[in-house]
Write an enzyme that holds these catalytic residues in place. Sequence first.
Site, PDB file in Angstrom:
ATOM      1  N   ASP A  60      32.650 -19.868  51.234  1.00 34.72           N
ATOM      2  CA  ASP A  60      31.885 -21.057  50.865  1.00 34.72           C
ATOM      3  C   ASP A  60      30.441 -20.811  50.426  1.00 34.72           C
ATOM      4  O   ASP A  60      30.012 -21.325  49.399  1.00 34.72           O
ATOM      5  CB  ASP A  60      31.929 -22.080  52.019  1.00 34.72           C
ATOM      6  N   CYS A 104      48.987 -38.119  35.698  1.00 39.45           N
ATOM      7  CA  CYS A 104      48.432 -38.814  36.875  1.00 39.45           C
ATOM      8  C   CYS A 104      46.907 -38.793  36.825  1.00 39.45           C
ATOM      9  O   CYS A 104      46.296 -37.772  36.533  1.00 39.45           O
ATOM     10  CB  CYS A 104      48.914 -38.124  38.157  1.00 39.45           C
ATOM     11  N   CYS A 115      33.887 -37.204  52.182  1.00 41.03           N
ATOM     12  CA  CYS A 115      34.786 -38.232  51.632  1.00 41.03           C
ATOM     13  C   CYS A 115      36.079 -37.532  51.240  1.00 41.03           C
ATOM     14  O   CYS A 115      36.050 -36.399  50.772  1.00 41.03           O
ATOM     15  CB  CYS A 115      34.145 -38.867  50.392  1.00 41.03           C
ATOM     16  N   CYS A 140      39.556 -38.794  46.891  1.00 41.95           N
ATOM     17  CA  CYS A 140      40.262 -38.159  45.763  1.00 41.95           C
ATOM     18  C   CYS A 140      41.372 -37.236  46.226  1.00 41.95           C
ATOM     19  O   CYS A 140      42.211 -36.815  45.422  1.00 41.95           O
ATOM     20  CB  CYS A 140      39.282 -37.448  44.826  1.00 41.95           C
TER      21      CYS A 140
HETATM   22  C1  B12 Z   1      28.752 -27.423  45.899  1.00 41.66           C
HETATM   23  C2  B12 Z   1      30.065 -27.747  46.575  1.00 41.66           C
HETATM   24  C3  B12 Z   1      30.374 -29.088  46.794  1.00 41.66           C
HETATM   25  C4  B12 Z   1      29.599 -30.215  46.128  1.00 41.66           C
HETATM   26  C5  B12 Z   1      30.049 -30.308  44.644  1.00 41.66           C
HETATM   27  C6  B12 Z   1      31.578 -30.256  44.472  1.00 41.66           C
HETATM   28  C7  B12 Z   1      32.060 -29.873  43.102  1.00 41.66           C
HETATM   29  N1  B12 Z   1      33.233 -30.373  42.732  1.00 41.66           N
HETATM   30  O1  B12 Z   1      31.402 -29.120  42.370  1.00 41.66           O
HETATM   31  C8  B12 Z   1      29.988 -31.432  47.021  1.00 41.66           C
HETATM   32  C9  B12 Z   1      28.966 -31.606  48.143  1.00 41.66           C
HETATM   33  C10 B12 Z   1      30.128 -32.769  46.289  1.00 41.66           C
HETATM   34  C11 B12 Z   1      31.308 -30.936  47.607  1.00 41.66           C
HETATM   35  C12 B12 Z   1      32.290 -31.778  48.077  1.00 41.66           C
HETATM   36  C13 B12 Z   1      33.488 -31.335  48.602  1.00 41.66           C
HETATM   37  N2  B12 Z   1      33.833 -30.080  48.901  1.00 41.66           N
HETATM   38 CO1  B12 Z   1      32.782 -28.547  48.355  1.00 41.66          CO
HETATM   39  N3  B12 Z   1      32.001 -26.926  47.698  1.00 41.66           N
HETATM   40  C14 B12 Z   1      30.958 -26.712  46.973  1.00 41.66           C
HETATM   41  C15 B12 Z   1      30.797 -25.204  46.680  1.00 41.66           C
HETATM   42  C16 B12 Z   1      29.746 -24.635  47.639  1.00 41.66           C
HETATM   43  C17 B12 Z   1      30.450 -24.880  45.219  1.00 41.66           C
HETATM   44  C18 B12 Z   1      31.307 -25.629  44.169  1.00 41.66           C
HETATM   45  C19 B12 Z   1      30.828 -25.372  42.767  1.00 41.66           C
HETATM   46  O2  B12 Z   1      30.556 -24.230  42.396  1.00 41.66           O
HETATM   47  N4  B12 Z   1      30.696 -26.441  41.973  1.00 41.66           N
HETATM   48  C20 B12 Z   1      30.300 -26.325  40.583  1.00 41.66           C
HETATM   49  C21 B12 Z   1      31.474 -26.737  39.723  1.00 41.66           C
HETATM   50  C22 B12 Z   1      31.110 -26.706  38.223  1.00 41.66           C
HETATM   51  O3  B12 Z   1      32.433 -25.739  39.936  1.00 41.66           O
HETATM   52  P1  B12 Z   1      33.934 -26.061  40.413  1.00 41.66           P
HETATM   53  O4  B12 Z   1      33.989 -27.227  41.280  1.00 41.66           O
HETATM   54  O5  B12 Z   1      34.479 -24.767  40.915  1.00 41.66           O
HETATM   55  O6  B12 Z   1      34.504 -26.500  38.997  1.00 41.66           O
HETATM   56  C23 B12 Z   1      35.335 -25.725  38.193  1.00 41.66           C
HETATM   57  C24 B12 Z   1      36.226 -26.674  37.438  1.00 41.66           C
HETATM   58  O7  B12 Z   1      35.467 -27.732  36.990  1.00 41.66           O
HETATM   59  C25 B12 Z   1      36.755 -25.735  36.394  1.00 41.66           C
HETATM   60  N5  B12 Z   1      36.986 -26.358  35.131  1.00 41.66           N
HETATM   61  C26 B12 Z   1      36.110 -26.904  34.306  1.00 41.66           C
HETATM   62  N6  B12 Z   1      36.713 -27.343  33.217  1.00 41.66           N
HETATM   63  C27 B12 Z   1      38.003 -27.048  33.347  1.00 41.66           C
HETATM   64  C28 B12 Z   1      39.056 -27.306  32.509  1.00 41.66           C
HETATM   65  C29 B12 Z   1      40.328 -26.893  32.906  1.00 41.66           C
HETATM   66  C30 B12 Z   1      41.445 -27.149  31.993  1.00 41.66           C
HETATM   67  C31 B12 Z   1      40.512 -26.229  34.144  1.00 41.66           C
HETATM   68  C32 B12 Z   1      41.860 -25.779  34.574  1.00 41.66           C
HETATM   69  C33 B12 Z   1      39.420 -25.991  34.991  1.00 41.66           C
HETATM   70  C34 B12 Z   1      38.188 -26.420  34.567  1.00 41.66           C
HETATM   71  O8  B12 Z   1      35.814 -24.715  36.210  1.00 41.66           O
HETATM   72  C35 B12 Z   1      34.680 -25.017  37.003  1.00 41.66           C
HETATM   73  C36 B12 Z   1      33.909 -23.777  37.272  1.00 41.66           C
HETATM   74  O9  B12 Z   1      34.571 -22.974  38.213  1.00 41.66           O
HETATM   75  C37 B12 Z   1      32.248 -24.686  47.016  1.00 41.66           C
HETATM   76  C38 B12 Z   1      32.321 -23.261  47.578  1.00 41.66           C
HETATM   77  C39 B12 Z   1      32.074 -22.233  46.480  1.00 41.66           C
HETATM   78  N7  B12 Z   1      31.160 -21.311  46.729  1.00 41.66           N
HETATM   79  O10 B12 Z   1      32.698 -22.274  45.433  1.00 41.66           O
HETATM   80  C40 B12 Z   1      32.773 -25.741  48.031  1.00 41.66           C
HETATM   81  C41 B12 Z   1      34.255 -26.135  47.953  1.00 41.66           C
HETATM   82  C42 B12 Z   1      34.595 -26.336  46.493  1.00 41.66           C
HETATM   83  N8  B12 Z   1      34.314 -27.453  48.660  1.00 41.66           N
HETATM   84  C43 B12 Z   1      35.369 -27.645  49.317  1.00 41.66           C
HETATM   85  C44 B12 Z   1      35.679 -28.882  49.974  1.00 41.66           C
HETATM   86  C45 B12 Z   1      36.790 -28.836  51.001  1.00 41.66           C
HETATM   87  C46 B12 Z   1      34.969 -30.052  49.668  1.00 41.66           C
HETATM   88  C47 B12 Z   1      35.320 -31.496  50.067  1.00 41.66           C
HETATM   89  C48 B12 Z   1      36.820 -31.785  50.124  1.00 41.66           C
HETATM   90  C49 B12 Z   1      34.654 -31.846  51.423  1.00 41.66           C
HETATM   91  C50 B12 Z   1      34.763 -33.334  51.818  1.00 41.66           C
HETATM   92  N9  B12 Z   1      35.907 -33.807  52.260  1.00 41.66           N
HETATM   93  O11 B12 Z   1      33.817 -34.071  51.734  1.00 41.66           O
HETATM   94  C51 B12 Z   1      34.605 -32.291  48.934  1.00 41.66           C
HETATM   95  C52 B12 Z   1      35.505 -32.457  47.696  1.00 41.66           C
HETATM   96  C53 B12 Z   1      34.823 -33.105  46.526  1.00 41.66           C
HETATM   97  C54 B12 Z   1      35.427 -32.637  45.204  1.00 41.66           C
HETATM   98  N10 B12 Z   1      36.339 -33.424  44.639  1.00 41.66           N
HETATM   99  O12 B12 Z   1      35.064 -31.552  44.723  1.00 41.66           O
HETATM  100  C55 B12 Z   1      36.334 -26.460  49.237  1.00 41.66           C
HETATM  101  C56 B12 Z   1      37.487 -26.784  48.268  1.00 41.66           C
HETATM  102  C57 B12 Z   1      38.851 -26.188  48.630  1.00 41.66           C
HETATM  103  C58 B12 Z   1      39.901 -26.564  47.597  1.00 41.66           C
HETATM  104  N11 B12 Z   1      41.149 -26.716  48.040  1.00 41.66           N
HETATM  105  O13 B12 Z   1      39.630 -26.732  46.413  1.00 41.66           O
HETATM  106  C59 B12 Z   1      35.344 -25.307  48.745  1.00 41.66           C
HETATM  107  C60 B12 Z   1      36.007 -24.238  47.859  1.00 41.66           C
HETATM  108  C61 B12 Z   1      34.750 -24.668  50.028  1.00 41.66           C
HETATM  109  C62 B12 Z   1      35.726 -23.702  50.699  1.00 41.66           C
HETATM  110  N12 B12 Z   1      35.397 -22.415  50.748  1.00 41.66           N
HETATM  111  O14 B12 Z   1      36.777 -24.076  51.169  1.00 41.66           O
HETATM  112  N13 B12 Z   1      31.390 -29.603  47.557  1.00 41.66           N
END
Ligand code: B12
Length: 343
Positions: free
Chosen positions: A128, A185, A235, A238
């Site tokens: 994380d 969906c 939350c 989703c």
């Molecule tokens: C910052 C963070 C948050 C932030 C922002 C979340 C977000 N979606 O970015 C906040 C505080 C809102 C948050 C909330 C939650 N989080 Co959080 N969070 C993180 C953290 C530290 C970084 C995420 C990140 O880099 N975000 C930046 C965005 C741009 O990156 P991304 O989400 O990976 O997005 C990718 C996609 O968008 C993808 N993408 C973009 N375009 C496209 C197009 C296609 C076609 C495809 C396939 C993909 C794709 O590429 C992006 C870059 O990798 C990670 C741990 C980590 N170091 O990665 C945990 C992590 C993502 N969180 C986690 C969890 C459990 C949660 C919550 C469920 C907690 C809760 N119940 O409140 C919620 C879920 C909200 C949600 N729907 O994401 C878990 C998710 C596990 C899983 N099964 O996915 C992680 C991995 C922590 C862990 N080690 O377990 N979180």
Amino acid sequence: MDIPRALKARAAEAGAAFAGIAPAEPFPEAAAYKRWISSGMHGSMDYMARNQESRENIAAWYPEAKSVLVCAFAYAGNAQRQADAGQGRVARYAALPDYHPELKRRMEEILAWLKARVPEADGRIFVDTSPLLERLYARYAGLGWIGKNTMVISPKAGSYFFLAGLAVNIPMAHDEPAADHCGSCSRCIESCPTEALSEDRVLDASRCIAYFTIEHKGRIPAEFRSKIGNWIMGCDVCQEVCPWNRFAGQSAVFPPALPENLPLNEFPSMDKDSFRKKYGQTPLSRPKLNGLVRNSLLAMGNSRDASHRPILEEFAANPDPILSEQAAWSLARISEAPPEARA
Ligand code: B12
């Protein structure tokens, strides 16, 4: 010895529901991260804008990395009960003990096991907090696809699992990315109370209830307050509406620690010492007592329950301007005519 296979078996022994291996490469989807930062979707999470190089390429974090073991640790817990007017909702993951130390310990064990069998092997673990896009490694390790809610969704286990990883300095046969099964969906997008999700699989964190209730330290902007409802910590909307979560598994690692609904008057009447004793080792320590008081006051307003008035009146005079303003907003919300009485 078939190292990748043995490593995944060792991960299962450590409590992982499933695991896979990704190559330690930069992936094209990391471009979405750059767009996310430049458009300000990280809100006040300044740490997300740091270490951009390592989020784009793991070599900037661990130059020797050749392969990445990614483990999924299930945490589904019990189906959530709706909270009543006196309660606030807590996301499922937050009703468990803090996962970071426990999963780090288990990943260290896996690394030690590998080093004992492959003398030249070394590695670095992440759970994380490291500046890596963990979900991308999960995707390329075949654990699941990145859904429209931005969660890694597994066809066999839904999305209620934590990710933990181990980057190693030895090349290994890697798994194939999982196919996308979101199809047409869009329940998560439609159900998000604050419209934080869009079709492009990026979450605008600056609108997300989890961000407001866990990470954001200041005032919660007025336009989002009524939409936050009774969530006081994280939350799950989703994920709750995602059809794949009918396959979510129970945690093999964590016993449930807290009920998923907590009394709204608990945090406003608690002192820092008792908070530390009761919640210091749980995810609730992240927003701290102050954040949970702000969130509880907000949820009291949204409950429209007049029995919360005395606490809100007390906090309306609090020297902390964030708490006093939130309490005043909630008092006004309780006084509003109920929705059905409005023209
Ligand atoms: C910052 C963070 C948050 C932030 C922002 C979340 C977000 N979606 O970015 C906040 C505080 C809102 C948050 C909330 C939650 N989080 Co959080 N969070 C993180 C953290 C530290 C970084 C995420 C990140 O880099 N975000 C930046 C965005 C741009 O990156 P991304 O989400 O990976 O997005 C990718 C996609 O968008 C993808 N993408 C973009 N375009 C496209 C197009 C296609 C076609 C495809 C396939 C993909 C794709 O590429 C992006 C870059 O990798 C990670 C741990 C980590 N170091 O990665 C945990 C992590 C993502 N969180 C986690 C969890 C459990 C949660 C919550 C469920 C907690 C809760 N119940 O409140 C919620 C879920 C909200 C949600 N729907 O994401 C878990 C998710 C596990 C899983 N099964 O996915 C992680 C991995 C922590 C862990 N080690 O377990 N979180």
